[in-house]
Write a protein that holds these residues in place. Sequence first.
Motif, PDB file in Angstrom:
ATOM      1  N   PRO A   1     -67.693  13.741  59.603  1.00  0.00           N
ATOM      2  CA  PRO A   1     -68.046  14.478  57.330  1.00  0.00           C
ATOM      3  C   PRO A   1     -68.389  16.350  56.990  1.00  0.00           C
ATOM      4  O   PRO A   1     -69.110  16.397  56.955  1.00  0.00           O
ATOM      5  CB  PRO A   1     -67.987  13.652  56.714  1.00  0.00           C
ATOM      6  CG  PRO A   1     -68.633  12.674  57.601  1.00  0.00           C
ATOM      7  CD  PRO A   1     -68.870  12.894  59.151  1.00  0.00           C
ATOM      8  N   MET A   2     -67.756  16.853  58.238  1.00  0.00           N
ATOM      9  CA  MET A   2     -68.502  18.297  58.612  1.00  0.00           C
ATOM     10  C   MET A   2     -69.618  19.094  57.133  1.00  0.00           C
ATOM     11  O   MET A   2     -70.451  18.938  56.969  1.00  0.00           O
ATOM     12  CB  MET A   2     -67.844  19.200  59.168  1.00  0.00           C
ATOM     13  CG  MET A   2     -68.105  18.931  61.108  1.00  0.00           C
ATOM     14  SD  MET A   2     -67.356  20.136  61.826  1.00  0.00           S
ATOM     15  CE  MET A   2     -67.321  19.037  63.227  1.00  0.00           C
ATOM     16  N   VAL A   3     -68.005  18.928  56.353  1.00  0.00           N
ATOM     17  CA  VAL A   3     -68.234  20.053  55.215  1.00  0.00           C
ATOM     18  C   VAL A   3     -68.695  18.875  54.371  1.00  0.00           C
ATOM     19  O   VAL A   3     -69.760  19.399  53.321  1.00  0.00           O
ATOM     20  CB  VAL A   3     -66.794  19.903  54.329  1.00  0.00           C
ATOM     21  CG1 VAL A   3     -66.636  20.511  53.137  1.00  0.00           C
ATOM     22  CG2 VAL A   3     -66.314  21.299  55.324  1.00  0.00           C
ATOM     23  N   SER A   4     -68.469  17.767  54.109  1.00  0.00           N
ATOM     24  CA  SER A   4     -69.338  16.531  53.037  1.00  0.00           C
ATOM     25  C   SER A   4     -70.882  17.061  53.903  1.00  0.00           C
ATOM     26  O   SER A   4     -71.629  16.315  52.855  1.00  0.00           O
ATOM     27  CB  SER A   4     -69.304  15.662  53.267  1.00  0.00           C
ATOM     28  OG  SER A   4     -67.239  15.187  52.577  1.00  0.00           O
ATOM     29  N   GLN A   5     -71.458  16.457  54.657  1.00  0.00           N
ATOM     30  CA  GLN A   5     -71.857  16.660  55.321  1.00  0.00           C
ATOM     31  C   GLN A   5     -73.144  17.790  54.787  1.00  0.00           C
ATOM     32  O   GLN A   5     -74.598  18.058  54.124  1.00  0.00           O
ATOM     33  CB  GLN A   5     -73.006  16.284  56.226  1.00  0.00           C
ATOM     34  CG  GLN A   5     -72.146  14.768  57.640  1.00  0.00           C
ATOM     35  CD  GLN A   5     -72.333  15.604  58.795  1.00  0.00           C
ATOM     36  OE1 GLN A   5     -71.819  16.739  59.738  1.00  0.00           O
ATOM     37  NE2 GLN A   5     -72.227  13.613  59.423  1.00  0.00           N
ATOM     38  N   LEU A   6     -72.202  18.577  54.288  1.00  0.00           N
ATOM     39  CA  LEU A   6     -73.422  20.164  53.987  1.00  0.00           C
ATOM     40  C   LEU A   6     -73.407  20.109  52.406  1.00  0.00           C
ATOM     41  O   LEU A   6     -74.146  20.636  51.916  1.00  0.00           O
ATOM     42  CB  LEU A   6     -72.257  21.240  54.783  1.00  0.00           C
ATOM     43  CG  LEU A   6     -72.809  23.021  53.990  1.00  0.00           C
ATOM     44  CD1 LEU A   6     -74.556  22.945  54.361  1.00  0.00           C
ATOM     45  CD2 LEU A   6     -72.405  24.062  54.413  1.00  0.00           C
TER      46      LEU A   6
END
Length: 343
Positions: free
Chosen positions: A297-302
Amino acid sequence: MSIDARHVPTDRLNTFVREAGDPASPTLLLVQGNVSSSVFFEELMTDLAGDFHVIAPDFRGYGDSERATIDATRGVADLSDDVAALLDAMGIEGPVDALGWSAGGNVVLQLAIDHPGRVRRLVLEAAGSPYGFGGSTGLDGRPVAADFAGSGGGTANPDFCAALAAGDRGERPTSPRTTLRSFYVRPGFTFDPQLEEKYLDGMLKTSVGDDVYPGDRTSSANWPGVAPGTTGMNNALSPKYLDQSGFADLDRVPPVLWIRGDADQIVSDTSMFDLAQLGKLGVVPGYPGEEVCPTQPMVSQLRAVLKAGGGQVTEIVYAECGHSPHLEHPGRFATDLREFLTR
Protein backbone atom coordinates in the motif's frame (compact mmCIF):
# COMPACT_ATOMS: atom_id res chain seq x y z
CA MET A 1 13.02 33.05 -19.49
CA SER A 2 15.96 30.97 -20.69
CA ILE A 3 17.35 27.87 -19.00
CA ASP A 4 21.08 27.53 -18.47
CA ALA A 5 22.29 23.93 -18.75
CA ARG A 6 25.81 22.97 -17.73
CA HIS A 7 28.02 20.55 -15.85
CA VAL A 8 28.97 21.43 -12.28
CA PRO A 9 31.97 19.60 -10.79
CA THR A 10 31.34 18.61 -7.15
CA ASP A 11 33.41 16.69 -4.64
CA ARG A 12 31.36 13.59 -5.51
CA LEU A 13 30.88 13.65 -9.29
CA ASN A 14 30.36 15.84 -12.34
CA THR A 15 26.67 16.78 -12.16
CA PHE A 16 24.62 18.14 -15.03
CA VAL A 17 22.19 20.80 -13.89
CA ARG A 18 19.53 22.99 -15.47
CA GLU A 19 19.16 26.42 -13.88
CA ALA A 20 16.73 29.30 -14.38
CA GLY A 21 15.73 32.50 -12.59
CA ASP A 22 17.57 35.04 -10.49
CA PRO A 23 20.11 33.46 -8.08
CA ALA A 24 19.07 36.11 -5.56
CA SER A 25 15.53 34.69 -5.47
CA PRO A 26 14.54 31.81 -3.16
CA THR A 27 15.99 28.55 -4.46
CA LEU A 28 13.66 25.75 -5.58
CA LEU A 29 15.31 22.38 -6.15
CA LEU A 30 13.59 20.00 -8.57
CA VAL A 31 14.54 16.31 -8.35
CA GLN A 32 13.69 13.87 -11.14
CA GLY A 33 12.14 10.42 -11.00
CA ASN A 34 13.45 7.05 -12.16
CA VAL A 35 14.15 6.56 -15.88
CA SER A 36 13.90 10.27 -16.62
CA SER A 37 16.05 13.38 -16.31
CA SER A 38 15.79 17.06 -15.47
CA VAL A 39 14.55 17.71 -19.01
CA PHE A 40 11.09 16.70 -17.76
CA PHE A 41 11.06 19.91 -15.68
CA GLU A 42 11.93 22.43 -18.39
CA GLU A 43 8.39 23.77 -18.91
CA LEU A 44 7.81 24.04 -15.16
CA MET A 45 11.15 25.83 -14.74
CA THR A 46 10.24 28.39 -17.39
CA ASP A 47 6.93 29.04 -15.63
CA LEU A 48 8.50 29.50 -12.19
CA ALA A 49 11.72 31.32 -13.09
CA GLY A 50 10.19 34.76 -12.61
CA ASP A 51 9.64 34.03 -8.91
CA PHE A 52 12.31 31.50 -7.94
CA HIS A 53 15.89 30.48 -8.57
CA VAL A 54 15.15 27.01 -9.98
CA ILE A 55 17.75 24.26 -10.25
CA ALA A 56 17.20 20.73 -11.55
CA PRO A 57 20.10 18.24 -11.54
CA ASP A 58 20.35 14.86 -13.24
CA PHE A 59 21.01 11.82 -11.05
CA ARG A 60 24.37 10.10 -11.40
CA GLY A 61 24.15 7.90 -14.48
CA TYR A 62 21.00 9.63 -15.70
CA GLY A 63 20.60 12.38 -18.27
CA ASP A 64 23.93 14.07 -18.84
CA SER A 65 25.48 13.58 -15.40
CA GLU A 66 28.59 11.47 -14.92
CA ARG A 67 27.98 7.75 -14.79
CA ALA A 68 28.84 6.51 -11.31
CA THR A 69 27.70 3.45 -9.38
CA ILE A 70 24.74 3.86 -7.03
CA ASP A 71 25.57 2.12 -3.75
CA ALA A 72 22.17 0.65 -3.00
CA THR A 73 23.17 -0.47 0.50
CA ARG A 74 22.81 3.22 1.44
CA GLY A 75 19.27 3.41 0.10
CA VAL A 76 19.01 6.64 -1.88
CA ALA A 77 21.64 8.42 0.24
CA ASP A 78 24.14 8.44 -2.64
CA LEU A 79 21.64 10.55 -4.59
CA SER A 80 20.70 12.89 -1.73
CA ASP A 81 24.37 13.37 -0.86
CA ASP A 82 25.00 14.21 -4.52
CA VAL A 83 22.36 16.92 -4.26
CA ALA A 84 23.91 18.33 -1.09
CA ALA A 85 27.32 18.38 -2.79
CA LEU A 86 25.82 20.21 -5.77
CA LEU A 87 24.35 22.88 -3.50
CA ASP A 88 27.79 23.31 -1.93
CA ALA A 89 29.47 23.58 -5.33
CA MET A 90 26.94 26.18 -6.49
CA GLY A 91 27.43 28.24 -3.35
CA ILE A 92 23.84 27.78 -2.15
CA GLU A 93 24.25 27.87 1.61
CA GLY A 94 20.81 28.45 3.07
CA PRO A 95 17.84 26.07 3.14
CA VAL A 96 16.03 25.42 -0.11
CA ASP A 97 12.55 24.34 -1.04
CA ALA A 98 12.81 20.86 -2.57
CA LEU A 99 10.43 19.13 -4.95
CA GLY A 100 10.81 15.42 -5.67
CA TRP A 101 8.89 13.60 -8.38
CA SER A 102 8.34 9.83 -7.97
CA ALA A 103 11.67 8.34 -6.78
CA GLY A 104 12.84 11.93 -6.49
CA GLY A 105 10.39 12.20 -3.61
CA ASN A 106 12.45 9.59 -1.78
CA VAL A 107 15.59 11.55 -2.54
CA VAL A 108 14.28 14.82 -1.08
CA LEU A 109 12.94 12.95 1.95
CA GLN A 110 16.44 11.56 2.48
CA LEU A 111 17.91 15.02 2.01
CA ALA A 112 15.63 16.28 4.79
CA ILE A 113 16.61 13.36 7.05
CA ASP A 114 20.38 13.49 6.52
CA HIS A 115 20.79 17.22 5.81
CA PRO A 116 17.91 18.85 7.71
CA GLY A 117 19.46 22.31 7.52
CA ARG A 118 19.24 22.16 3.74
CA VAL A 119 15.46 21.83 3.47
CA ARG A 120 12.90 24.53 4.24
CA ARG A 121 9.80 22.98 2.66
CA LEU A 122 9.09 19.77 0.73
CA VAL A 123 6.91 19.15 -2.29
CA LEU A 124 6.24 15.46 -2.94
CA GLU A 125 4.90 14.84 -6.44
CA ALA A 126 3.63 11.28 -6.93
CA ALA A 127 6.32 10.35 -4.42
CA GLY A 128 7.33 6.78 -3.70
CA SER A 129 6.69 5.03 -0.41
CA PRO A 130 9.15 5.74 2.42
CA TYR A 131 9.63 1.95 2.48
CA GLY A 132 10.72 1.79 -1.12
CA PHE A 133 9.24 -0.11 -4.02
CA GLY A 134 8.04 -3.69 -3.70
CA GLY A 135 8.70 -6.34 -1.07
CA SER A 136 6.89 -4.70 1.84
CA THR A 137 3.33 -4.46 3.14
CA GLY A 138 1.33 -2.85 5.93
CA LEU A 139 1.48 0.75 7.05
CA ASP A 140 4.71 -0.03 8.90
CA GLY A 141 6.48 -1.32 5.78
CA ARG A 142 7.22 -4.77 7.16
CA PRO A 143 8.96 -7.08 4.67
CA VAL A 144 6.93 -9.73 2.89
CA ALA A 145 9.90 -12.14 2.96
CA ALA A 146 13.07 -12.26 5.02
CA ASP A 147 15.22 -11.63 1.93
CA PHE A 148 12.93 -8.82 0.66
CA ALA A 149 11.92 -10.86 -2.39
CA GLY A 150 9.83 -8.94 -4.90
CA SER A 151 12.02 -5.83 -4.77
CA GLY A 152 15.28 -4.73 -6.33
CA GLY A 153 16.98 -4.84 -9.70
CA GLY A 154 15.40 -8.10 -10.76
CA THR A 155 11.91 -6.62 -10.73
CA ALA A 156 12.49 -4.50 -13.86
CA ASN A 157 11.09 -5.84 -17.12
CA PRO A 158 14.11 -7.19 -19.04
CA ASP A 159 12.53 -6.34 -22.40
CA PHE A 160 12.09 -2.73 -21.29
CA CYS A 161 15.70 -2.59 -20.08
CA ALA A 162 16.93 -3.99 -23.41
CA ALA A 163 14.87 -1.44 -25.34
CA LEU A 164 16.18 1.36 -23.14
CA ALA A 165 19.79 0.26 -23.68
CA ALA A 166 19.23 0.01 -27.43
CA GLY A 167 17.78 3.52 -27.70
CA ASP A 168 14.49 2.11 -28.99
CA ARG A 169 12.15 4.88 -30.16
CA GLY A 170 9.44 2.51 -31.39
CA GLU A 171 5.97 1.69 -30.10
CA ARG A 172 6.22 -1.92 -29.03
CA PRO A 173 4.47 -2.80 -25.74
CA THR A 174 7.68 -2.75 -23.70
CA SER A 175 9.33 0.23 -25.42
CA PRO A 176 10.24 3.41 -23.50
CA ARG A 177 7.83 5.41 -25.66
CA THR A 178 4.91 3.13 -24.84
CA THR A 179 5.85 3.19 -21.16
CA LEU A 180 5.93 7.00 -21.25
CA ARG A 181 2.50 7.16 -22.87
CA SER A 182 0.86 4.40 -20.86
CA PHE A 183 2.26 4.78 -17.34
CA TYR A 184 3.99 8.13 -16.82
CA VAL A 185 0.64 9.81 -17.53
CA ARG A 186 -3.00 8.75 -17.31
CA PRO A 187 -4.35 6.52 -20.10
CA GLY A 188 -5.62 8.69 -22.94
CA PHE A 189 -3.33 11.64 -22.24
CA THR A 190 -1.64 12.92 -25.40
CA PHE A 191 1.72 14.65 -25.39
CA ASP A 192 2.63 17.48 -27.70
CA PRO A 193 4.77 15.60 -30.28
CA GLN A 194 7.86 17.77 -29.72
CA LEU A 195 7.62 17.38 -25.96
CA GLU A 196 7.19 13.63 -26.29
CA GLU A 197 10.41 13.36 -28.27
CA LYS A 198 12.23 15.53 -25.73
CA TYR A 199 11.04 13.43 -22.81
CA LEU A 200 11.88 10.24 -24.66
CA ASP A 201 15.39 11.61 -25.20
CA GLY A 202 15.64 12.09 -21.43
CA MET A 203 14.55 8.52 -20.75
CA LEU A 204 16.99 7.06 -23.27
CA LYS A 205 19.95 8.76 -21.57
CA THR A 206 19.50 6.45 -18.58
CA SER A 207 22.61 4.30 -18.06
CA VAL A 208 21.50 0.68 -18.19
CA GLY A 209 23.43 -1.88 -16.15
CA ASP A 210 24.11 -3.25 -12.71
CA ASP A 211 25.66 0.06 -11.63
CA VAL A 212 22.77 2.44 -12.36
CA TYR A 213 19.50 1.07 -13.77
CA PRO A 214 18.01 -1.25 -12.80
CA GLY A 215 20.88 -2.67 -10.73
CA ASP A 216 22.09 -6.17 -10.00
CA ARG A 217 19.89 -8.95 -8.68
CA THR A 218 19.98 -12.12 -6.63
CA SER A 219 17.76 -15.16 -6.86
CA SER A 220 15.32 -16.09 -4.12
CA ALA A 221 13.48 -19.18 -2.99
CA ASN A 222 10.52 -16.91 -2.31
CA TRP A 223 8.05 -15.80 -4.98
CA PRO A 224 8.64 -14.17 -7.46
CA GLY A 225 12.16 -15.63 -7.39
CA VAL A 226 14.19 -12.40 -7.24
CA ALA A 227 15.65 -10.44 -4.33
CA PRO A 228 17.69 -7.24 -4.21
CA GLY A 229 21.35 -6.95 -5.07
CA THR A 230 23.64 -4.20 -3.80
CA THR A 231 24.01 -1.65 -6.60
CA GLY A 232 21.76 0.40 -8.85
CA MET A 233 18.58 2.41 -8.53
CA ASN A 234 15.97 -0.33 -8.10
CA ASN A 235 18.00 -1.90 -5.32
CA ALA A 236 18.37 1.51 -3.67
CA LEU A 237 14.57 1.59 -3.60
CA SER A 238 14.31 -1.85 -1.98
CA PRO A 239 12.97 -1.89 1.60
CA LYS A 240 16.05 -3.94 2.44
CA TYR A 241 17.99 -0.68 2.36
CA LEU A 242 15.38 2.09 2.33
CA ASP A 243 13.43 2.99 5.45
CA GLN A 244 12.51 6.66 5.68
CA SER A 245 10.15 6.41 8.62
CA GLY A 246 12.76 8.48 10.48
CA PHE A 247 11.40 11.54 8.69
CA ALA A 248 8.66 11.60 11.34
CA ASP A 249 11.29 11.85 14.10
CA LEU A 250 13.04 14.98 12.86
CA ASP A 251 13.35 17.78 15.41
CA ARG A 252 11.74 20.05 12.85
CA VAL A 253 9.51 18.35 10.29
CA PRO A 254 9.33 20.66 7.28
CA PRO A 255 5.92 21.60 5.84
CA VAL A 256 4.92 19.22 3.06
CA LEU A 257 2.80 19.68 -0.06
CA TRP A 258 1.90 16.26 -1.50
CA ILE A 259 0.38 16.23 -4.97
CA ARG A 260 -0.63 13.02 -6.70
CA GLY A 261 -2.98 11.82 -9.41
CA ASP A 262 -6.05 9.65 -8.88
CA ALA A 263 -5.09 7.45 -11.85
CA ASP A 264 -1.43 6.86 -10.95
CA GLN A 265 -0.51 3.31 -12.00
CA ILE A 266 3.09 3.44 -10.75
CA VAL A 267 2.82 4.72 -7.16
CA SER A 268 -0.45 3.41 -5.82
CA ASP A 269 -1.93 1.06 -3.25
CA THR A 270 -2.62 -1.15 -6.29
CA SER A 271 0.49 -0.37 -8.35
CA MET A 272 0.81 -2.01 -11.74
CA PHE A 273 4.57 -2.13 -11.12
CA ASP A 274 4.26 -4.08 -7.86
CA LEU A 275 4.91 -7.73 -8.74
CA ALA A 276 2.57 -8.83 -5.95
CA GLN A 277 -0.25 -6.82 -7.50
CA LEU A 278 0.56 -8.24 -10.94
CA GLY A 279 0.63 -11.73 -9.48
CA LYS A 280 -2.72 -11.13 -7.85
CA LEU A 281 -4.09 -10.13 -11.26
CA GLY A 282 -2.63 -13.24 -12.89
CA VAL A 283 -0.07 -11.35 -14.97
CA VAL A 284 2.94 -12.87 -13.18
CA PRO A 285 2.52 -16.66 -12.80
CA GLY A 286 2.79 -18.68 -9.62
CA TYR A 287 1.40 -16.08 -7.24
CA PRO A 288 1.14 -17.76 -3.81
CA GLY A 289 -1.77 -15.62 -2.63
CA GLU A 290 -2.40 -12.55 -0.52
CA GLU A 291 -1.65 -14.34 2.75
CA VAL A 292 1.86 -15.28 1.61
CA CYS A 293 2.69 -12.27 -0.55
CA PRO A 294 0.44 -9.27 0.12
CA THR A 295 0.56 -6.19 -2.05
CA GLN A 296 2.24 -2.93 -1.04
CA PRO A 297 0.00 0.00 0.00
CA MET A 298 2.44 2.64 -1.23
CA VAL A 299 0.25 5.70 -0.85
CA SER A 300 -1.05 4.65 2.56
CA GLN A 301 2.50 3.99 3.78
CA LEU A 302 3.59 7.50 2.84
CA ARG A 303 0.50 9.04 4.42
CA ALA A 304 1.16 7.15 7.67
CA VAL A 305 4.75 8.44 7.94
CA LEU A 306 3.76 12.01 7.11
CA LYS A 307 0.95 11.87 9.67
CA ALA A 308 3.29 10.47 12.32
CA GLY A 309 5.58 13.46 11.86
CA GLY A 310 2.86 15.76 13.15
CA GLY A 311 3.89 18.56 10.79
CA GLN A 312 1.92 20.59 8.30
CA VAL A 313 0.90 18.30 5.43
CA THR A 314 -1.30 19.34 2.52
CA GLU A 315 -2.40 16.43 0.32
CA ILE A 316 -3.96 17.29 -3.05
CA VAL A 317 -5.30 14.62 -5.39
CA TYR A 318 -5.77 15.63 -9.03
CA ALA A 319 -8.67 14.03 -10.85
CA GLU A 320 -7.97 12.55 -14.29
CA CYS A 321 -4.26 12.50 -13.59
CA GLY A 322 -1.62 9.80 -13.62
CA HIS A 323 1.96 9.76 -12.38
CA SER A 324 3.03 13.20 -13.62
CA PRO A 325 0.82 16.05 -12.36
CA HIS A 326 3.32 18.69 -13.54
CA LEU A 327 3.07 17.36 -17.10
CA GLU A 328 -0.64 16.55 -17.18
CA HIS A 329 -1.96 19.64 -15.39
CA PRO A 330 0.92 22.14 -15.72
CA GLY A 331 -1.08 25.31 -15.02
CA ARG A 332 -2.78 24.01 -11.91
CA PHE A 333 0.43 22.42 -10.67
CA ALA A 334 2.40 25.66 -10.96
CA THR A 335 -0.39 27.57 -9.21
CA ASP A 336 -0.58 25.10 -6.31
CA LEU A 337 3.20 25.12 -6.02
CA ARG A 338 3.40 28.92 -5.92
CA GLU A 339 0.65 29.13 -3.34
CA PHE A 340 2.44 26.69 -1.05
CA LEU A 341 5.88 28.26 -1.45
CA THR A 342 4.71 31.83 -0.89
CA ARG A 343 2.48 31.30 2.15
